[in-house]
Structures are given as C-alpha cells and as structure tokens.
Design a protein around this motif. Structure first.
Motif, short mmCIF file in Angstrom:
data_model
loop_
_atom_site.label_atom_id
_atom_site.label_comp_id
_atom_site.label_asym_id
_atom_site.label_seq_id
_atom_site.Cartn_x
_atom_site.Cartn_y
_atom_site.Cartn_z
N PHE A 22 1.04 -0.84 0.34
CA PHE A 22 0.15 -0.25 0.10
C PHE A 22 0.96 1.18 0.16
N ALA A 23 0.86 2.13 -0.71
CA ALA A 23 1.18 4.09 -1.04
C ALA A 23 0.76 4.62 -0.22
N THR A 24 -1.12 4.53 -0.98
CA THR A 24 -2.37 5.56 -0.70
C THR A 24 -3.40 5.20 -1.17
N HIS A 25 -4.20 5.81 -0.64
CA HIS A 25 -5.59 5.66 -0.79
C HIS A 25 -5.99 7.33 -1.09
N PRO A 26 -6.35 7.87 -2.38
CA PRO A 26 -6.57 9.11 -2.90
C PRO A 26 -8.17 9.39 -2.55
N GLY A 27 -7.88 10.76 -1.94
CA GLY A 27 -9.36 11.16 -1.42
C GLY A 27 -9.94 11.70 -2.46
N LYS A 28 -11.18 12.46 -1.90
CA LYS A 28 -12.14 13.42 -2.62
C LYS A 28 -12.19 14.47 -3.15
N GLU A 29 -12.54 15.21 -3.47
CA GLU A 29 -11.50 16.58 -3.69
C GLU A 29 -11.87 17.94 -2.60
N PRO A 30 -11.29 18.46 -1.99
CA PRO A 30 -10.33 18.95 -0.61
C PRO A 30 -11.93 19.31 -0.38
N CYS A 31 -12.52 20.19 -1.50
CA CYS A 31 -13.85 20.94 -0.94
C CYS A 31 -14.85 19.68 -0.31
N GLU A 32 -15.01 18.70 -0.88
CA GLU A 32 -15.74 17.84 0.02
C GLU A 32 -15.29 17.06 1.41
N ARG A 33 -14.17 17.28 1.71
CA ARG A 33 -13.47 16.74 3.08
C ARG A 33 -14.94 17.06 3.85
N GLN A 34 -14.51 16.30 5.12
CA GLN A 34 -15.41 16.74 6.62
C GLN A 34 -14.41 16.19 7.16
N GLY A 35 -13.25 15.57 7.44
CA GLY A 35 -12.43 15.37 8.28
C GLY A 35 -12.25 13.92 8.80
N GLY A 36 -13.26 13.16 8.09
CA GLY A 36 -13.55 11.67 8.73
C GLY A 36 -13.06 10.59 7.73
N PRO A 37 -13.12 9.21 7.95
CA PRO A 37 -12.89 8.55 6.93
C PRO A 37 -13.77 8.12 5.78
N GLU A 38 -14.37 8.90 5.21
CA GLU A 38 -15.71 8.59 4.39
C GLU A 38 -14.37 9.88 3.23
N ASP A 39 -13.64 10.46 3.59
CA ASP A 39 -13.16 11.42 2.79
C ASP A 39 -12.64 10.50 1.65
#
Length: 238
Positions: free
Chosen positions: A111-128
């Motif tokens: 594992f290297a990473t798991h890309p996230g949602k667009e920054p404006c959609e992130r709430q600070g939890g694992p769902e990001d």
C-alpha cells in the motif's frame, strides 16, 4: 489440500481502524465449515515458532501497520517457502510491517496511499477517502480458481494505490483517474487482487476490505474465501 484436517492460523492485530477481531471473526465459520482446525493469535510471535508454522497449512493475517521482528518474519517466510499458504485483505496484509523489507519482498505489493475526495468535499473522517471505483478482472483472473465467474464490480470505499513487483500474478486491477486536485497526470492502474508463488507456498492478496460492509460485498467475500482455499497447502507441498 492435505488428506488430514487442514490447520489454519489466524493472526490479527495492529491498527484498530480495520477492526481486526471483528473482521477475522466473520471468516471463522467459513474455515470451520470447510473442515479447518483454527488457531487464533493476537500477535506475530507465533511466526517464530518453527514447529507450529511447519504444522500450519494456511495463515490468514489481519495486522495493519505494526512491527515485526526479524526472527518472526524469517519464520513466516520459511513456512510459506515450505508450503504454508498465506492470505489476507486490505491493510491487514498489504500495509503490514512497513519497515520490514523482507516482509514486503514476500508479499510482492505494498500500500502506498488511497486517494481522497476533492478537498472541498472532505469532512475530516474516513469517508474522505471513500471513492466510487471499479475492480476489473484481468484475463488471468477470469480463468483463475480464485476469481473465475466473477464479473467486474463497483465499490465505494478506499481504493488502494499499490507499489508492486513483477512476480505477482494479477487477477484484478483498479484504475486511479487523474483529477485536478491530484498531482498525477494520467490514469494509474494498480493490482487489486493478486497471487504469488513463493517456494512451495501460495499467497493471495485482496486489497478491498477496509470495513465490515466491504467484506460482506458478495464479490469481495467470494474472492477472500476462495483465496483461503486455494492458498492452503497443496498435497504436493505437504
């Protein structure tokens, strides 16, 4: 599989976010139904027990991050080389023991990473980091006993970006698209399910499996369960 009752060793621990106890507990009835005797351990100390490892036909590991001693990883490698099967899912096998090059060499992908949602959609939890994505079967995967008959499937969960070598046999892939908020500029395809032959042993890695609901997805569940059976010590390796 050996003619005597196969012996499975479930090793769990590490980061609690992957619910190692609950996740592995969910597979114990499957193993028991298929005739395995099952031993469960909460640490990797058992890997250094040469006699126990030699008597083990299958290791199911769910230990995210954490650390492992040189003696323990040497014991695991020796057992797999001699025919013990080794399998797991998600961070419990593909993000274990980051500081151990010998472990990474055994598994063949990290594992290297798991890309996230667009920054404006992130709430600070694992769902990001929960993204809709497709797991695509390869030509080999459409014929391999672990994945035959499974069609490409969709998930909304962590999408693993994996660094890997060429000794793995890739049964399924997933592709990370370029996005405006990410620094890469073209699609990147990573293995999502792979097998590996190591000496007389068989290894199966399934990267989906972040949470219990993902482990209950029919395709993910089938791949993991078939992987356990396929990886188990074969008659020729016993």
């Amino acid at each position: 599989m050996s003619l005597v009752q196969p012996k499975a060793l479930v090793v769990r621990g590490g980061w609690e976010g992957h619910q190692p106890v609950e996740a592995t507990d969910s597979f114990l009835p499957f193993l028991e139904h298929h005739g395995y005797s099952v031993r469960v351990e909460g640490s990797t100390e058992v890997y250094a027990d040469a006699a126990e490892m030699a008597a083990t036909d299958l290791v199911v590991q769910c230990v995210t991050m954490s650390e492992i001693t040189g003696e323990q990883v040497a014991g695991l490698r020796a057992a797999v080389e001699a025919g013990t099967g080794f399998t797991g899912w998600h961070g419990g096998i593909a993000d274990s023991f980051r500081a151990s090059s010998d472990y990474l060499h055994l598994v063949g992908g990290q594992f290297a990473t798991h890309p996230g949602k667009e920054p404006c959609e992130r709430q600070g939890g694992p769902e990001d980091n929960f993204l809709p994505h497709t797991v695509n079967l390869t030509e080999l995967g459409r014929e391999h006993p672990v994945t035959a008959g499974i069609e490409d499937f969709e998930l909304v969960t962590e999408q693993y970006w994996v660094l890997h070598d060429d000794l793995i046999d890739v049964l399924a892939t997933t592709t990370h698209p370029p996005q405006a908020w990410h620094p890469w500029h073209r699609p990147v395809t990573c293995p999502a399910v792979w097998t590996r032959h190591w000496g007389a042993g068989r290894i199966v890695v399934t990267t989906p499996g972040h949470s219990l609901d993902v482990l209950e997805h029919p395709a993910v569940r089938t791949v993991i369960e078939r992987g356990m059976l396929w990886a188990t010590r074969t008659a020729s390796a016993s």
